[in-house]
Design a protein around this motif. Structure first.
Motif, mmCIF file in Angstrom:
data_model
loop_
_atom_site.group_PDB
_atom_site.id
_atom_site.type_symbol
_atom_site.label_atom_id
_atom_site.label_comp_id
_atom_site.label_asym_id
_atom_site.label_seq_id
_atom_site.Cartn_x
_atom_site.Cartn_y
_atom_site.Cartn_z
ATOM 1 N N ILE A 1 81.825 58.612 23.516
ATOM 2 C CA ILE A 1 82.145 59.219 22.517
ATOM 3 C C ILE A 1 80.614 58.023 21.640
ATOM 4 O O ILE A 1 81.142 56.454 21.295
ATOM 5 C CB ILE A 1 83.106 59.081 21.859
ATOM 6 C CG1 ILE A 1 83.838 59.891 22.464
ATOM 7 C CG2 ILE A 1 82.473 59.755 20.312
ATOM 8 C CD1 ILE A 1 85.106 60.416 22.377
ATOM 9 N N PHE A 2 80.095 58.703 21.059
ATOM 10 C CA PHE A 2 79.405 58.154 20.033
ATOM 11 C C PHE A 2 79.146 58.207 18.469
ATOM 12 O O PHE A 2 79.167 59.771 18.903
ATOM 13 C CB PHE A 2 77.640 58.161 20.184
ATOM 14 C CG PHE A 2 76.871 57.243 22.050
ATOM 15 C CD1 PHE A 2 76.679 55.742 21.345
ATOM 16 C CD2 PHE A 2 77.346 57.964 23.191
ATOM 17 C CE1 PHE A 2 76.456 54.771 22.662
ATOM 18 C CE2 PHE A 2 76.981 56.526 24.176
ATOM 19 C CZ PHE A 2 76.892 55.278 24.233
ATOM 20 N N VAL A 3 79.393 57.414 17.395
ATOM 21 C CA VAL A 3 78.691 58.288 16.474
ATOM 22 C C VAL A 3 78.315 57.605 15.437
ATOM 23 O O VAL A 3 77.868 56.552 15.932
ATOM 24 C CB VAL A 3 80.294 58.062 16.049
ATOM 25 C CG1 VAL A 3 80.548 58.351 14.406
ATOM 26 C CG2 VAL A 3 81.845 58.239 16.681
ATOM 27 N N GLY A 4 77.329 57.835 14.946
ATOM 28 C CA GLY A 4 75.896 57.690 13.785
ATOM 29 C C GLY A 4 74.770 58.416 14.093
ATOM 30 O O GLY A 4 74.826 59.507 14.038
ATOM 31 N N GLU A 5 73.848 57.372 13.946
ATOM 32 C CA GLU A 5 72.523 59.038 13.719
ATOM 33 C C GLU A 5 71.618 57.677 14.303
ATOM 34 O O GLU A 5 71.195 56.276 14.121
ATOM 35 C CB GLU A 5 72.442 58.786 12.258
ATOM 36 C CG GLU A 5 72.200 58.280 11.020
ATOM 37 C CD GLU A 5 72.369 58.536 9.601
ATOM 38 O OE1 GLU A 5 72.576 59.841 9.388
ATOM 39 O OE2 GLU A 5 72.927 57.385 8.153
ATOM 40 N N GLY A 6 70.316 58.133 13.864
ATOM 41 C CA GLY A 6 68.958 57.697 13.726
ATOM 42 C C GLY A 6 68.375 57.285 15.444
ATOM 43 O O GLY A 6 69.319 57.921 16.070
ATOM 44 N N ALA A 7 67.054 56.601 15.626
ATOM 45 C CA ALA A 7 66.721 56.516 16.440
ATOM 46 C C ALA A 7 67.795 55.078 17.081
ATOM 47 O O ALA A 7 67.139 55.472 18.736
ATOM 48 C CB ALA A 7 65.377 55.676 16.121
ATOM 49 N N LEU A 8 68.162 54.247 16.631
ATOM 50 C CA LEU A 8 69.289 53.545 17.367
ATOM 51 C C LEU A 8 70.042 54.290 18.320
ATOM 52 O O LEU A 8 70.399 53.742 19.415
ATOM 53 C CB LEU A 8 69.920 52.634 15.903
ATOM 54 C CG LEU A 8 68.353 51.196 16.324
ATOM 55 C CD1 LEU A 8 69.968 50.286 14.944
ATOM 56 C CD2 LEU A 8 68.814 50.559 17.721
ATOM 57 N N LEU A 9 70.869 55.835 17.689
ATOM 58 C CA LEU A 9 71.647 56.279 18.594
ATOM 59 C C LEU A 9 71.415 57.277 19.428
ATOM 60 O O LEU A 9 71.455 56.899 20.471
ATOM 61 C CB LEU A 9 72.773 57.503 17.376
ATOM 62 C CG LEU A 9 73.646 57.751 18.111
ATOM 63 C CD1 LEU A 9 74.230 57.821 18.457
ATOM 64 C CD2 LEU A 9 73.377 59.699 16.566
ATOM 65 N N ARG A 10 69.976 57.639 19.382
ATOM 66 C CA ARG A 10 68.878 58.595 19.883
ATOM 67 C C ARG A 10 69.212 57.419 21.424
ATOM 68 O O ARG A 10 69.484 58.199 22.329
ATOM 69 C CB ARG A 10 67.734 59.167 19.554
ATOM 70 C CG ARG A 10 66.884 59.280 20.507
ATOM 71 C CD ARG A 10 65.304 60.252 19.767
ATOM 72 N NE ARG A 10 65.325 58.868 19.127
ATOM 73 C CZ ARG A 10 64.910 58.747 19.974
ATOM 74 N NH1 ARG A 10 64.594 58.125 21.349
ATOM 75 N NH2 ARG A 10 63.707 57.639 19.163
ATOM 76 N N ARG A 11 68.898 56.000 21.032
ATOM 77 C CA ARG A 11 67.902 55.488 21.977
ATOM 78 C C ARG A 11 69.583 55.131 23.161
ATOM 79 O O ARG A 11 69.462 54.567 23.922
ATOM 80 C CB ARG A 11 67.298 54.331 21.515
ATOM 81 C CG ARG A 11 66.323 54.507 21.310
ATOM 82 C CD ARG A 11 65.047 53.193 21.161
ATOM 83 N NE ARG A 11 65.683 52.686 20.444
ATOM 84 C CZ ARG A 11 64.792 52.513 18.844
ATOM 85 N NH1 ARG A 11 64.087 53.058 18.187
ATOM 86 N NH2 ARG A 11 65.530 51.660 18.143
ATOM 87 N N ALA A 12 70.190 54.786 22.365
ATOM 88 C CA ALA A 12 71.722 54.031 23.075
ATOM 89 C C ALA A 12 72.385 55.065 23.734
ATOM 90 O O ALA A 12 72.844 55.272 25.091
ATOM 91 C CB ALA A 12 72.754 53.469 21.788
ATOM 92 N N VAL A 13 72.569 56.780 23.389
ATOM 93 C CA VAL A 13 72.767 57.165 24.285
ATOM 94 C C VAL A 13 72.096 58.127 25.473
ATOM 95 O O VAL A 13 72.683 58.007 27.074
ATOM 96 C CB VAL A 13 72.369 59.545 23.411
ATOM 97 C CG1 VAL A 13 73.164 60.053 24.027
ATOM 98 C CG2 VAL A 13 73.380 58.725 22.205
ATOM 99 N N GLU A 14 70.361 57.526 25.386
ATOM 100 C CA GLU A 14 69.764 58.427 26.252
ATOM 101 C C GLU A 14 69.447 56.868 27.106
ATOM 102 O O GLU A 14 70.023 57.043 28.809
ATOM 103 C CB GLU A 14 68.227 57.765 25.879
ATOM 104 C CG GLU A 14 68.106 59.026 24.902
ATOM 105 C CD GLU A 14 66.026 59.511 24.314
ATOM 106 O OE1 GLU A 14 65.747 58.059 24.453
ATOM 107 O OE2 GLU A 14 65.704 60.063 23.972
ATOM 108 N N HIS A 15 69.769 55.480 27.119
ATOM 109 C CA HIS A 15 69.782 54.543 27.645
ATOM 110 C C HIS A 15 71.498 54.749 28.526
ATOM 111 O O HIS A 15 71.436 54.609 30.010
ATOM 112 C CB HIS A 15 69.873 52.988 27.448
ATOM 113 C CG HIS A 15 70.171 51.884 27.857
ATOM 114 N ND1 HIS A 15 69.679 51.659 28.403
ATOM 115 C CD2 HIS A 15 71.454 51.169 28.373
ATOM 116 C CE1 HIS A 15 69.823 50.875 29.573
ATOM 117 N NE2 HIS A 15 71.255 50.574 29.023
#
Length: 241
Positions: A2-16
């Motif tokens: 599960i991921f909690v957060g926002e912004g580009a860092l979150l998006r890149r972490a989910v994509e990775h």
């Protein structure tokens, strides 16, 4: 995961994570961000109200906090989930809001900073450190250059530690040598309000040069504008006197 957060860092972490073939059970964050296609998303301003949702959705017991402005409290912390936060700053020296802590680190003359992976506990950035990755601060580099480098290091730290957590949700981390710093403390809203006191520091202009990032850091930008107004008002008063 599960991921909690926002912004580009979150998006890149989910994509990775998805690109690595690992499951993403759920993403939670502010309503203003767009959910990742194909991944369940819950918009919330209070992640603790979703404690049962997180527990039910999790397939491995791991929650990643990435660029996350929300504070975890007892409902989630007592749910049995292991919450890991990617913090931009060397811990325990620079706790709190990373964008504010970095300003003070540069004012303190730090020559390096770090990204830190730590467990989340009842305090703020006080949990056990699992890994860190340092990076240099050049003596003439402006804030926006240093911050951008730091965000890239945060992403690299996440990518380095992700396989460890995927293989073992109870991963105990790696040896992390203590970081020697010239300053430190907790940097939150009160630290924002104190910035005006440092207005005459020799490195203030460099440490507060937000550059193109000003629009992404509205509270910090507003606090810096306030210091400018205070300084202008003081100079005007002195001239009139």
């Amino acid at each position: 995961m599960i991921f909690v957060g926002e912004g580009a860092l979150l998006r890149r972490a989910v994509e990775h994570t998805l690109a690595a073939g690992l499951p993403v059970d759920l993403v939670c964050g502010p309503a203003r961000q767009k959910p990742h296609p194909g991944v369940p998303y819950r918009a919330t301003a209070d992640v603790n109200s979703l404690a049962s949702v997180l527990a039910d959705a999790s397939t491995d017991g791991v929650v990643w906090s990435v660029n996350n402005p929300l504070i975890f409290r007892a409902p989630v912390l007592s749910s049995g989930l292991r919450i890991l936060n990617v913090h931009h700053g060397p811990l325990p020296a620079y706790r709190g809001r990373p964008e504010v802590a970095l300003v003070y680190a540069m004012l303190h003359g730090e020559r390096e900073f770090a990204a830190t992976l730590h467990e989340v506990d009842e305090g703020i950035d006080t949990g056990r450190v699992l890994a860190s990755q340092r990076y240099p601060i050049g003596p003439d580099e402006p804030y926006h250059v240093v911050l951008r480098r730091g965000l890239e290091v945060c992403q690299r730290l996440f990518e380095r530690c992700l396989p460890q957590l995927a293989a073992d949700a109870g991963w105990a981390g790696e040896p992390v040598p203590p970081v020697e710093t010239a300053g430190g403390g907790y940097f939150g809203r009160a630290a924002l309000a104190r910035l005006g006191r440092r207005r005459d520091d020799p490195g203030f202009a460099r440490a507060t040069d937000l550059g193109f990032l000003a629009g992404y850091l509205p509270e910090l930008a507003e606090a810096l504008r306030a210091t400018d107004l205070q300084r202008e008002a003081g100079l005007a008063w002195a001239e009139e006197a």
